[in-house]
Design a protein around this motif. Structure first.
Motif, PDB file in Angstrom:
ATOM      1  N   ILE A  68       0.762  -1.131  -0.058  1.00  0.00           N
ATOM      2  CA  ILE A  68      -0.174  -0.034   0.039  1.00  0.00           C
ATOM      3  C   ILE A  68       0.910   1.326  -0.201  1.00  0.00           C
ATOM      4  N   LEU A  69       1.872   1.095   0.965  1.00  0.00           N
ATOM      5  CA  LEU A  69       2.744   2.442   1.129  1.00  0.00           C
ATOM      6  C   LEU A  69       3.646   2.507  -0.497  1.00  0.00           C
ATOM      7  N   ILE A  74       4.660   5.678  -5.619  1.00  0.00           N
ATOM      8  CA  ILE A  74       4.747   5.821  -6.865  1.00  0.00           C
ATOM      9  C   ILE A  74       3.599   6.545  -7.484  1.00  0.00           C
ATOM     10  N   ASN A  75       2.752   6.923  -6.629  1.00  0.00           N
ATOM     11  CA  ASN A  75       1.666   7.803  -6.772  1.00  0.00           C
ATOM     12  C   ASN A  75       0.549   7.090  -7.789  1.00  0.00           C
ATOM     13  N   GLN A 124       9.195  -0.888  -9.212  1.00  0.00           N
ATOM     14  CA  GLN A 124       9.574   0.259  -8.105  1.00  0.00           C
ATOM     15  C   GLN A 124       8.695  -0.381  -6.839  1.00  0.00           C
ATOM     16  N   VAL A 125       7.589  -0.669  -7.061  1.00  0.00           N
ATOM     17  CA  VAL A 125       6.802  -1.209  -5.681  1.00  0.00           C
ATOM     18  C   VAL A 125       7.470  -2.419  -5.058  1.00  0.00           C
ATOM     19  N   PHE A 197      14.081   9.258  -3.179  1.00  0.00           N
ATOM     20  CA  PHE A 197      13.835   9.156  -1.777  1.00  0.00           C
ATOM     21  C   PHE A 197      12.280   9.499  -1.447  1.00  0.00           C
ATOM     22  N   PRO A 198      11.704   8.761  -0.913  1.00  0.00           N
ATOM     23  CA  PRO A 198      10.277   9.011  -0.501  1.00  0.00           C
ATOM     24  C   PRO A 198      10.213  10.208   0.230  1.00  0.00           C
ATOM     25  N   THR A 199       8.861  10.891   0.675  1.00  0.00           N
ATOM     26  CA  THR A 199       8.787  11.939   1.749  1.00  0.00           C
ATOM     27  C   THR A 199       8.972  11.482   2.945  1.00  0.00           C
TER      28      THR A 199
END
Length: 313
Positions: A68-69, A74-75, A124-125, A197-199
């Motif tokens: 889920i994250l 990846i929006n 990416q996931v 990098f993610p937020t």
């Protein structure tokens, strides 16, 4: 023609995973006879077995958060029931059979691609989920290894007397990742692959979800340990993480052998080896093989429906 080849490959892949799961179960049970299994089960109170099952169910539910994250990272949106199905099956197979980058990743490709997710997005996931898995390990183990440094058995021949230096390294890795999330906005190119990098919000969620996953996994084994063992959960959590880290790094299916060896070396002065082995057998049955049997059944049902659906087209 290409569509038919993909269909045949997908079906063959699904069937091969079913065979592989049966092999993994048979290999594990071959090490023990029925008396070992029955004696191990009989020695553990039913209330504790029930706790282990519920903790396992909660643990696999938490693992759904990885994917889920990942989709949030990846929006990309996908219904939660599809993500939950894929995450559960991939987690059950990769946890038990090992080789997560092969088994779990292949299952994710199999399911997500059939729902219109591109190969690049799936990759990416997968990378995100695997990285999240390690973040939780580094965070929880890092804190525990520094606060309550466990002595490393001399039989492991490691250059450290305690796990404290390992804890420092783990926390430095987590801190580096969080700092990257705050200050590095531009994508990085690593071996030709783009990494972003993610937020900070997603990074903290990664650590929280994965840490909870590891805490629950250790709790499953802890509740089925002999009741006469004098060991707090936090002390055991450090032992579990050290053993699991060695097992995962070894890439042996489920850490089989490596995990048990370290647990036995550390607990040998607290309780008999036979009792610990019995508890670990029950733990593997509940945490690994029950989910694998369910996942194999779900995979089989999906493959049958998928094949029927394509045949009707």
């Amino acid at each position: 023609m290409l569509k038919k080849l993909r269909l045949k490959f997908s079906t063959l892949f699904g069937l091969s995973l079913l065979v592989l799961s049966v092999w993994a179960i048979a290999k594990e049970l071959h090490e023990y006879n029925y008396r070992d299994i029955l004696n191990s089960l009989a020695a553990i109170p039913k209330s504790r077995l029930s706790w282990a099952v519920w903790l396992t169910a909660l643990g696999y539910l938490v693992m759904v958060g990885y994917d889920i994250l990942g989709f949030s990272y990846i929006n990309r949106s996908l219904s939660w029931n599809k993500i939950a199905l894929t995450s559960f099956i991939s987690s059950a197979f990769s946890n038990t059979i090992g080789f997560a980058l092969l088994t779990g990743s292949a299952i994710r490709y199999r399911f997500y691609s059939s729902w219109g997710v591109s190969a690049g997005a799936i990759a990416q996931v997968i990378a995100f989920a695997n990285f999240t898995f390690w973040l939780g390990m580094f965070a929880v183990a890092g804190l525990l290894f520094i606060i309550n440094p466990l002595k490393i058995p001399t039989q492991l021949h490691l250059p450290f007397a305690t796990v404290r230096p390992i804890g420092v390294i783990f926390l430095l890795l987590v801190a580096t990742y969080l700092l990257g999330s705050i200050f590095i906005q531009q994508p990085l190119i690593i071996r030709g692959q783009e990494f972003r990098f993610p937020t900070l919000k997603i990074s903290l969620a990664q650590i929280a979800i994965s840490s909870f996953d590891w805490i629950l996994a250790a709790a499953v084994l802890y509740v089925v340990l002999p009741t006469n063992i004098s060991l707090s959960y936090l002390d055991f959590l450090g032992i579990y993480l050290l053993a699991m880290f060695a097992g995962v790094v070894s890439n042996v299916p489920g850490g089989l052998g490596v995990f048990e060896t370290i647990i036995l070396l550390i607990l040998s002065d607290k309780v008999s080896a036979a009792a610990v082995l019995g508890s670990m057998l029950v733990y593997r049955g509940i945490y690994y093989f029950l989910p694998l049997l369910l996942a194999a059944g779900l995979l089989g049902i999906y493959e049958i429906k998928f094949r029927i659906g394509n045949f009707q087209k």
